[in-house]
Design an enzyme around this catalytic site. Structure first.
Site, mmCIF file in Angstrom:
data_model
loop_
_atom_site.group_PDB
_atom_site.id
_atom_site.type_symbol
_atom_site.label_atom_id
_atom_site.label_comp_id
_atom_site.label_asym_id
_atom_site.label_seq_id
_atom_site.Cartn_x
_atom_site.Cartn_y
_atom_site.Cartn_z
ATOM 1 N N ASP A 1 5.350 7.549 5.565
ATOM 2 C CA ASP A 1 4.855 8.420 6.632
ATOM 3 C C ASP A 1 4.435 7.585 7.845
ATOM 4 O OD1 ASP A 1 3.702 10.341 8.227
ATOM 5 O OD2 ASP A 1 1.991 10.737 6.885
ATOM 6 N N SER B 1 0.835 -1.198 0.000
ATOM 7 C CA SER B 1 0.000 0.000 0.000
ATOM 8 C C SER B 1 0.867 1.244 0.000
ATOM 9 C CB SER B 1 -0.913 0.000 1.231
ATOM 10 O OG SER B 1 -1.657 1.201 1.310
#
Length: 300
Positions: A185, A180
């Site tokens: 982050d 994904s």
């Protein structure tokens, strides 16, 4: 590796610039067509064509089902296998003998499914569940949790590591792993779902695959949509750069197709890429997957 036999029809006597039309046996030319044709058709046997045996793990999931079905439809190229976690999931996708039931968290249980395959498509993933009692009319956000034993660490890290280890031991030639976008982050919202840090564990498995020595393609998909595939222009990127644009989503069918194309295109090997698409009707639907994969440099 299984074999398929093909034949080629050669239109003669004008052999210069003759047309070839590969077909699968058996071939029968109807008599009425033979009478009307002024040319002689010669059937030339071709060498047996090796079929690639491909296992899709997570074949009971929404994207896995599509990938498994696509492989089953391409009998001239692939021998399909699927791996699911429960007998119920096996029945849901047809209950064929080529669907294995095993738990990826149990390294021994997945060995029978992986023995004898040429390539592996990993579509397993931990799935967060919404806590009961959420009322959208009252505002706020729903809360999520993972079932005991099914946290991302156990599914997306240990489970995927088990698959990679088993594939390497079995001599598998290529692995396509679907992850994904968002993994750069640590504060990405997906990591906070159920306190599972799902992107952290997915990236750990990706790195393990990249270090394994097995030819790989890592596809970090954007937000998955249940829409028809083949209708949009696909976009590739690196390091979540696509998340800074409006093109952050992709259909599950397009992800499944990209996985299968990656098995056939040399330019897809040893690459990790982000994958999303333009909205339907914007741009040109992607047909050239070799060109698509060539846009990304060969590195993790």
């Amino acid at each position: 590796m299984e074999m398929a036999t093909r034949v080629t029809l050669i239109s003669s006597p004008s052999l210069n610039g003759y047309k070839r039309s590969p077909i699968s046996l058996p071939f029968f030319l109807p008599f009425h067509q033979r009478k009307r044709s002024s040319r002689t058709l010669t059937v030339v046997a071709m060498a047996d064509v090796p079929l690639s045996t491909v296992l899709v793990t997570g074949a009971g999931g929404r994207t896995g089902q599509i990938a498994y079905k696509k492989l089953k439809e391409r009998t001239d190229q692939f021998v399909a296998r699927g791996l699911v976690r429960t007998p119920e999931s096996k029945e849901k996708i047809g209950g064929a003998d080529d669907v294995f039931v095993a738990d990826i968290r149990d390294a021994e249980s997945i060995i029978p499914a992986i023995q004898g395959i040429d390539a592996l498509i990993i579509l397993t993933s931990a799935v967060p569940k919404m806590k009961p009692g959420f009322d959208p009319s009252k505002g706020g956000r729903p809360e999520f949790y993972f079932e005991e034993g099914a946290y991302p660490e156990q599914v997306d890290w240990i489970g995927q590591k088990n698959q990679i280890d088993a594939a390497k031991a079995a001599g598998v030639k290529q692995i396509v792993l679907v992850g994904s976008m968002g993994g750069t982050d640590l504060n990405h919202p997906l990591n906070s779902l159920g306190n599972g840090n799902i992107l952290v564990w997915k990236r750990k498995a990706e790195q393990y695959l990249a270090d394994s020595g097995i030819p790989y393609t890592i596809i970090r998909a954007g937000g998955l949509q249940d829409k028809e595939g083949g209708l949009r222009e696909l976009l590739v990127g690196k390091d979540d750069e696509l998340l800074q644009t409006e093109t952050r989503t992709i259909s599950r069918a397009d992800v499944a197709e990209a996985c299968i194309q990656a098995l056939q295109i040399e330019e897809a090997k040893f690459k990790a890429l982000d994958l999303a698409s333009k909205p339907e009707g914007v741009g040109t639907p992607t047909k050239d997957f070799k060109g698509l994969f060539s846009q990304v440099s060969a590195c993790f």
